[in-house]
Design an enzyme around this catalytic site. Structure first.
Site, PDB file in Angstrom:
ATOM      1  CG  HIS A 249      -1.770  -1.117   1.459  1.00  0.00           C
ATOM      2  ND1 HIS A 249      -2.876  -1.339   0.674  1.00  0.00           N
ATOM      3  CD2 HIS A 249      -1.756  -2.121   2.370  1.00  0.00           C
ATOM      4  CE1 HIS A 249      -3.498  -2.425   1.096  1.00  0.00           C
ATOM      5  NE2 HIS A 249      -2.830  -2.919   2.124  1.00  0.00           N
TER       6      HIS A 249
HETATM    7  C1  BDR Z   1      -3.183   1.027   5.214  1.00  0.00           C
HETATM    8  O1  BDR Z   1      -3.469   0.558   6.522  1.00  0.00           O
HETATM    9  C2  BDR Z   1      -2.289   0.230   7.188  1.00  0.00           C
HETATM   10  O2  BDR Z   1      -2.427  -0.950   7.906  1.00  0.00           O
HETATM   11  C3  BDR Z   1      -1.206   0.156   6.144  1.00  0.00           C
HETATM   12  O3  BDR Z   1       0.033   0.556   6.690  1.00  0.00           O
HETATM   13  C4  BDR Z   1      -1.661   1.110   5.077  1.00  0.00           C
HETATM   14  O4  BDR Z   1      -1.247   2.427   5.337  1.00  0.00           O
HETATM   15  C5  BDR Z   1      -3.830   0.084   4.212  1.00  0.00           C
HETATM   16  O5  BDR Z   1      -5.217   0.087   4.388  1.00  0.00           O
END
Ligand code: BDR
Ligand code: CA
Length: 323
Positions: A249
């Site tokens: 992500h």
């Molecule tokens: C986001 O949520 C967090 O757990 C990850 O680091 C990322 O920023 C993904 O939904």
């Protein structure tokens, strides 16, 4: 040089994003790192940010502690994905040399106003948007020094914490609302993009092979080994263990800055639900191609929804293997 500020809740994919950004300091002028409660508590993610700057050889960059909770609700960490301390199996040592005495909001304000006339900063929020909302509300004049905000969060399809909401936006939807309504240039790296930007198990395996090879040759391998240990933990977390690939992500924001040609997206009028039901944290578009009803809404966000996947993976791997 692009002036950049990273706001983060490290976090395993945050760690990869930080690692990638730190390897591109020839084109990214990283003004500071601020922390926000999200994947873990503010104390833990701040310790992690300090540890990661040391691990990646970037401990000349100041780290600023930010909000310990969302604007309107209690914090919910994501220990089941990122581990008890936030970095998978790693229990980070505490380093404080580059810990700033300023809080995140004052740190950003000071750094942005210190930029020469006509120069602006790009903010990369890769955790809940609490600090950014606080900055915009506390010092609205700072908007003149912000080029754009490239954030990881939201989704125009499904969620990953509820069926409708993505974690960063769901954690602090009030903050997301403030950012979405700020009038600033916004680029959303939401799940429509990031669930396609994955690193399969065999790529993670290559990191292991490389560190073992270096270990055999008595060469530096600690950083790669740590990255492998974190990514392996992430792969075995409930979000990814059946898929055998992990969503990268947060690193999407960094790669978008460096290689925008790898990404595609569309402008939309995006808002977020603040209700106290299943819709809380749902990001949605007000414009619709199915009627002229949507034309009333000015697009406010470039929503990224795809990337050149092979190239994306290659760039992530090339960057990480330089550690
Ligand atoms: C986001 O949520 C967090 O757990 C990850 O680091 C990322 O920023 C993904 O939904
Ligand atoms: Ca994050």
């Amino acid at each position: 040089m692009l002036h950049v500020w990273i706001d983060t809740d490290p976090g395993i994919d945050d760690s990869v994003a930080l690692g990638a950004a730190f390897k591109h300091r020839d084109s990214l002028d990283i003004l500071g790192i601020s922390t926000v409660a999200g994947n873990q508590t503010i104390e833990k993610v701040t310790t992690n940010a300090l540890y990661l700057t040391r691990l990646f050889g970037a401990d000349d960059i100041p780290v600023y502690k930010g909000a310990n909770a969302p604007l309107a609700r209690a914090s919910h960490s994501a220990g089941h994905i990122h581990g008890e301390f936030g970095l998978g199996p790693i229990k980070p040592e505490m380093f404080t040399d580059n810990f700033s005495s300023l809080n995140a909001v004052d740190g950003m304000k000071k750094a942005f106003f210190a930029l020469p006339d006509g120069e602006k900063a790009t903010i990369l929020p890769i955790g809940p948007l609490t600090n950014i909302a606080l900055l915009l509300k506390t010092y609205p004049e700072v908007k003149d020094k912000i080029e754009k905000i490239v954030f990881m969060g939201g989704s125009l399809s499904c969620g990953n914490v509820t069926s409708l909401a993505e974690f960063n936006v769901w954690h602090d939807p009030e903050a997301a609302h403030i950012v979405l309504k700020s009038g600033l240039k916004l680029v959303m790296c939401g799940l429509d993009l990031t669930m396609k930007c994955t690193l399969p198990e065999e790529y993670i395996g290559r990191i292991r092979s490389e560190y073992l090879l270096r270990m055999e040759k008595n060469e530096e391998h600690k950083t790669l080994q740590t990255l492998f240990d974190m990514l392996k933990f992430y792969l075995e977390s409930p979000a990814y263990r059946d898929k055998r690939e992990v969503a990268m992500h947060d690193v999407c924001t960094v790669l978008y800055l460096l290689y925008p040609e790898l990404f595609h997206g569309e402008m939309h009028a995006v808002d977020v639900y603040l209700s106290d039901d299943i819709c809380r944290g749902l990001t949605y578009r007000l414009d619709t191609p199915y009627s002229d009803y949507g034309d009333k809404y000015e697009p406010n966000v470039l929503v990224l929804n795809g990337a050149e996947n092979t190239r994306f993976r290659d760039v992530v791997m090339e960057t990480l293997l330089r550690y």
